[in-house]
Write an enzyme that holds these catalytic residues in place. Structure first.
Site, PDB file in Angstrom:
ATOM      1  NE  ARG A  50      -2.943   0.401   3.310  1.00 11.70           N
ATOM      2  CZ  ARG A  50      -2.227   0.533   4.431  1.00 11.70           C
ATOM      3  NH1 ARG A  50      -1.431   1.576   4.589  1.00 11.70           N
ATOM      4  NH2 ARG A  50      -2.300  -0.366   5.390  1.00 11.70           N
ATOM      5  CE1 TYR A 102     -17.130  10.907 -16.142  1.00  7.41           C
ATOM      6  CE2 TYR A 102     -15.886  10.886 -14.098  1.00  7.41           C
ATOM      7  CZ  TYR A 102     -16.703  10.244 -15.014  1.00  7.41           C
ATOM      8  OH  TYR A 102     -17.089   8.951 -14.795  1.00  7.41           O
ATOM      9  CG  ASP A 174      -9.201  16.221 -14.895  1.00  8.63           C
ATOM     10  OD1 ASP A 174      -8.460  15.639 -15.707  1.00  8.63           O
ATOM     11  OD2 ASP A 174     -10.261  15.738 -14.472  1.00  8.63           O
ATOM     12  CE  LYS A 199     -11.697   7.865 -19.012  1.00  5.54           C
ATOM     13  NZ  LYS A 199     -11.730   8.433 -17.710  1.00  5.54           N
TER      14      LYS A 199
END
Ligand code: P1T
Length: 383
Positions: A50, A102, A174, A199
């Site tokens: 982690r 978005y 972003d 993406k």
């Protein structure tokens, strides 16, 4: 090599070294949760996956390199990366965000973080006066998405950075739609750059992953702490796939941009199409800013059918054969979407229509197929 590499070399070599164990050129997929210690604390920099994992670390180094930043962080999704940014804030803090963004980002802001006492202002940032008007002593973050999803508005990152610096507010950008190939927000004055690496960075529609890159050491420590303490990390296999995707980012993006340019012009000249949103058109209201802050205009565009005909729009997306009707974007294959009912359905109708997301709007993620086949598909679908 001492000199800084050019972008097209950074995608392949940035932050990468052959693996120490056997000289593997690609980092192995270290599919392990934990690492042997010789004595408590006696390890080689990795204790628990982690916190750190060598495959994720290789990806994070690559992310930092292609964004021109010092520190990269990889998360389980784009929204997980955004979640980590918002956890830098405290109840009572205010955020000014792009109003055209978005739908999932809007949902995270309003349905999760408003409940924890954060206050969001959604404004059209093409006019930066709208940002200045909302600033109070509680404003701690400006959230910019550019180009915006799905209306393809362009926000002047340098102008917003100037406002953010004056008021000592963090600026996060972003960069999903542009990708690091087209635009590097940190070099334009942003503090944090975020990606849905799902993406263009990963580029093959086979992984969901998020990224943050920053320059500032304190900010990096705080984000690293949140990444480990909240634990929204990505696994080694997805890190590997994203790293592999980044290695061809520059060649893919060139073709995405070329194909989108041809399709934008094809649609513009089609009598059944009313309006095409693509920042490469000279008459696009933010064309000059796009030209100055991006290297090209990207692989995304959207359009509205003549007279705002909703039924005609639905028919088009149903008839498409090579374009797949699907959520997401940025993969090698072309996708079509209907934002009002798909990616932006979580934004109330009245709110989304304010920024132009009408029912007759279709969004295209133009892939890297032969553009003649893509145009033939659009031609038959539009009829
Ligand atoms: O899907 P995820 O990796 O969690 O990323 C969320 C996200 C954040 N920012 C932008 C600009 C995005 O486009 C997305 C995800 N978008 C889609 C799935 C879509 O089809 O628009």
């Amino acid at each position: 090599m001492k000199e800084k590499l050019h972008f097209n070399s950074q995608t392949i070599h940035g932050g990468q070294h052959p693996d120490k164990a056997y000289g593997a050129v690609m980092p192995p997929i270290y599919q392990t949760s934990t690492y042997a210690q010789t004595t408590p604390g006696g390890h080689q920099g990795f204790e628990y996956s982690r916190t750190h994992n060598p495959t994720r670390k290789a990806l994070e180094n690559s992310l930092a390199s292609i964004e021109g930043g010092n520190f990269g962080f990889a998360f389980g999704s784009g929204l997980a990366a955004m979640d980590a940014v918002l956890k830098l804030l405290q109840p009572g803090d205010e955020i000014i965000s792009t109003n055209d963004l978005y739908g999932g980002s809007y949902r995270l802001f309003t349905k999760i973080f408003e409940g924890f006492g954060l206050k969001f202002h959604f404004v059209g940032m093409e006019d930066t006066a709208n940002i200045s008007r909302c600033i109070t002593s509680n404003t701690k973050l400006i959230w910019v998405e550019t180009p915006t999803n799905p209306m393809m508005n362009i926000i002047d990152i340098q102008a917003v950075a100037k406002i953010a610096k004056t008021h000592k507010i963090l600026l996060a950008v972003d960069n999903t739609f542009a990708s690091s190939y087209l635009q590097q927000p940190l070099t334009l004055g942003a503090d944090i750059v975020m990606h849905s690496a799902t993406k263009y960075l990963a580029g093959h529609s086979d992984v969901v992953l998020g990224a943050l890159v920053v320059n500032d050491t304190d900010l990096a420590e705080r984000i690293g702490f949140i990444q480990n303490a909240s634990g929204a990390i990505c696994g080694p296999m997805d890190s590997f796939l994203t790293l592999r995707g980044i290695k061809t980012l520059h060649v893919r993006m060139q073709r995405h941009c070329e194909n989108a340019r041809e399709i934008a012009h094809f649609l513009k000249n089609n009598p059944k199409i009313e309006n095409v949103f693509w920042p490469g058109f000279e008459e696009h209201p933010n064309h000059q800013i796009a030209k100055s802050q991006m290297h090209d205009f990207g692989g995304m565009l959207s359009f509205v059918t003549k007279g705002g005909d909703y039924k005609a729009a639905i028919k088009i997306v149903e008839r498409l054969q090579l374009f797949t009707l699907a959520e997401s974007l940025g993969g090698v294959e072309s996708l079509a979407g209907h934002p009002a009912s798909m990616t932006h359905a979580s934004i109330p109708k009245a709110e989304r229509e304010k920024s132009g997301v009408v029912d007759a709007l279709i969004r295209l993620s133009v892939g890297i197929e032969d553009v003649r086949d893509l145009i033939a598909d659009l031609e038959q679908a539009i009829g």
